[in-house]
Write an enzyme that holds these catalytic residues in place. Structure first.
Site, PDB file in Angstrom:
ATOM      1  N   ASP A  67       0.738  -1.249  -0.009  1.00 21.00           N
ATOM      2  CA  ASP A  67       0.206  -0.023   0.005  1.00 21.00           C
ATOM      3  C   ASP A  67       0.881   1.328  -0.085  1.00 21.00           C
ATOM      4  O   ASP A  67       2.110   1.313   0.324  1.00 21.00           O
ATOM      5  CB  ASP A  67      -0.944   0.041   1.096  1.00 21.00           C
ATOM      6  CG  ASP A  67      -0.214  -0.437   2.504  1.00 21.00           C
ATOM      7  OD1 ASP A  67       0.975  -0.419   2.720  1.00 21.00           O
ATOM      8  OD2 ASP A  67      -1.029  -0.984   3.417  1.00 21.00           O
ATOM      9  N   ASN A 136      -7.104  -2.515  14.436  1.00 21.56           N
ATOM     10  CA  ASN A 136      -8.331  -2.949  13.975  1.00 21.56           C
ATOM     11  C   ASN A 136      -8.685  -4.051  13.020  1.00 21.56           C
ATOM     12  O   ASN A 136      -9.743  -4.281  12.654  1.00 21.56           O
ATOM     13  CB  ASN A 136      -9.171  -1.580  13.393  1.00 21.56           C
ATOM     14  CG  ASN A 136      -8.333  -1.180  11.937  1.00 21.56           C
ATOM     15  OD1 ASN A 136      -7.505  -1.871  11.564  1.00 21.56           O
ATOM     16  ND2 ASN A 136      -9.018   0.164  11.603  1.00 21.56           N
ATOM     17  N   HIS A 138      -6.984  -4.427  10.136  1.00 24.80           N
ATOM     18  CA  HIS A 138      -6.813  -4.246   8.814  1.00 24.80           C
ATOM     19  C   HIS A 138      -5.685  -5.071   8.150  1.00 24.80           C
ATOM     20  O   HIS A 138      -4.530  -5.210   8.884  1.00 24.80           O
ATOM     21  CB  HIS A 138      -6.936  -2.824   8.384  1.00 24.80           C
ATOM     22  CG  HIS A 138      -5.697  -1.974   8.763  1.00 24.80           C
ATOM     23  ND1 HIS A 138      -5.611  -0.576   9.322  1.00 24.80           N
ATOM     24  CD2 HIS A 138      -4.333  -2.266   8.533  1.00 24.80           C
ATOM     25  CE1 HIS A 138      -4.372  -0.469   9.523  1.00 24.80           C
ATOM     26  NE2 HIS A 138      -3.477  -1.138   9.017  1.00 24.80           N
ATOM     27  N   GLU A 143      -9.523  -1.720   5.377  1.00 23.33           N
ATOM     28  CA  GLU A 143     -10.112  -1.208   6.726  1.00 23.33           C
ATOM     29  C   GLU A 143     -11.280  -2.007   7.047  1.00 23.33           C
ATOM     30  O   GLU A 143     -12.044  -2.522   6.214  1.00 23.33           O
ATOM     31  CB  GLU A 143     -10.357   0.073   6.721  1.00 23.33           C
ATOM     32  CG  GLU A 143      -9.193   1.161   6.577  1.00 23.33           C
ATOM     33  CD  GLU A 143      -8.620   1.351   7.800  1.00 23.33           C
ATOM     34  OE1 GLU A 143      -8.395   0.489   8.612  1.00 23.33           O
ATOM     35  OE2 GLU A 143      -7.782   2.376   8.009  1.00 23.33           O
TER      36      GLU A 143
HETATM   37  C1  GLP Z   1       0.012   0.386   8.608  1.00 25.51           C
HETATM   38  C2  GLP Z   1       0.261  -0.658   7.136  1.00 25.51           C
HETATM   39  C3  GLP Z   1      -0.222  -2.164   7.354  1.00 25.51           C
HETATM   40  C4  GLP Z   1       0.384  -2.480   8.642  1.00 25.51           C
HETATM   41  C5  GLP Z   1      -0.145  -1.397   9.776  1.00 25.51           C
HETATM   42  C6  GLP Z   1       0.459  -2.118  11.312  1.00 25.51           C
HETATM   43  O1  GLP Z   1      -1.393   0.486   8.671  1.00 25.51           O
HETATM   44  N1  GLP Z   1      -0.662  -0.084   6.077  1.00 25.51           N
HETATM   45  O2  GLP Z   1       0.116  -2.891   6.479  1.00 25.51           O
HETATM   46  O3  GLP Z   1       0.002  -3.870   8.912  1.00 25.51           O
HETATM   47  O4  GLP Z   1       0.128  -0.191   9.481  1.00 25.51           O
HETATM   48  O5  GLP Z   1       1.440  -1.299  11.736  1.00 25.51           O
HETATM   49  P1  GLP Z   1       2.374  -1.613  13.042  1.00 25.51           P
HETATM   50  O6  GLP Z   1       2.895  -2.587  12.582  1.00 25.51           O
HETATM   51  O7  GLP Z   1       3.123  -0.201  13.232  1.00 25.51           O
HETATM   52  O8  GLP Z   1       1.471  -1.815  14.024  1.00 25.51           O
END
Ligand code: GLP
Length: 242
Positions: A67, A136, A138, A143
């Site tokens: 993404d 959440n 995702h 989302e």
């Molecule tokens: C972002 C990315 C996700 C990732 C998420 C979790 O939102 N788009 O792909 O899994 O962060 O982040 P963290 O590892 O910092 O909790």
């Protein structure tokens, strides 16, 4: 789902880096799907160390990231592209032609999504998709919602997701773009194998729901239950409700 639980985030990173390096050794032209976020940083550092020690050759692998934010240039310090250059692409000395990325500053974002799907197809599909998970539930930037888009698409980010990504924008959630481009859940599920990484107790509830709960668009990670080859790399905290 195969679930592996480790004592600490550092042990998760070591195990996952070994898993990825092993896959690259077995298939030097492997096509990897890659996540951003805090969780994979240790894994990328570990991969960089292993690469420096000559434990695998990264010169023929290819990467597609999950993404990217909309409306910022790939060179912007808050972009996922910049994050990946810093944490993985530069340390592994990947060449530009090895890296595919969504361009959130493309003039026609719908065309950019179509281009990305076609590029994945032309590469022969994703061999190994590595995923983090949002608090959440995702995956990528898919989302929780009434309905999920199967393919790469434009998404509106949840307020909680913008807060979680604020560190990339000087800690200010208001500066986090409101939209992003993301692979769809179908794009992710088309990968030959999927590895999901989660550490910390903030992820325990969504991991429990992803593994044990019903498959629901309200928790996009629950769709991983429909895939045949999913491995979870968890630390004790993330696995505490299983
Ligand atoms: C972002 C990315 C996700 C990732 C998420 C979790 O939102 N788009 O792909 O899994 O962060 O982040 P963290 O590892 O910092 O909790």
């Amino acid at each position: 789902m195969k679930i592996e639980v480790y004592e600490s985030p550092q042990e998760v990173a070591q195990a996952l880096a070994r898993r990825v390096a092993c896959a690259v050794r077995q298939q030097p032209a492997i096509v990897l799907g890659l996540p951003t976020g805090r969780s994979p940083i240790r894994t990328y550092q570990q991969l960089a160390r292993m690469h420096d020690r000559g434990e695998f050759n990264a010169s023929t692998l290819r990467t597609f990231n999950l993404d990217e934010f909309v409306g910022i240039d790939p060179s912007h310090s808050g972009s996922f592209r910049a994050f990946m250059e810093h944490h993985l692409f530069t340390p592994l000395r990947l060449l530009p032609e090895q890296v595919e990325f969504l361009n959130g500053a493309a003039p026609d974002l719908d065309a950019e999504c179509v281009r990305y799907e076609a590029a994945i197809k032309t590469a022969g599909g994703l061999d190994l998709q590595i995923l983090g998970i949002g608090a959440n539930g995702h995956i990528g930037f898919n989302e929780p919602s009434e309905a999920l888009q199967p393919r790469t698409h434009r998404v509106t980010l949840a307020a909680s997701t913008r807060r979680d990504n604020a560190a990339l924008f000087d800690g200010d959630p208001e500066r986090v773009p409101r939209e992003a481009l993301s692979m769809g859940v179908g794009t992710i599920l088309d990968a030959a194998a999927i590895v999901l990484l989660a550490v910390g107790d903030k992820k325990a509830q969504c991991i429990e729901r992803a593994v044990r709960g019903p498959v629901t668009t309200r928790l996009p990670a629950s769709f991983l239950q429909l895939h045949r080859r999913v491995e979870l790399f968890l630390d004790r905290s993330a696995a505490s409700r299983l």
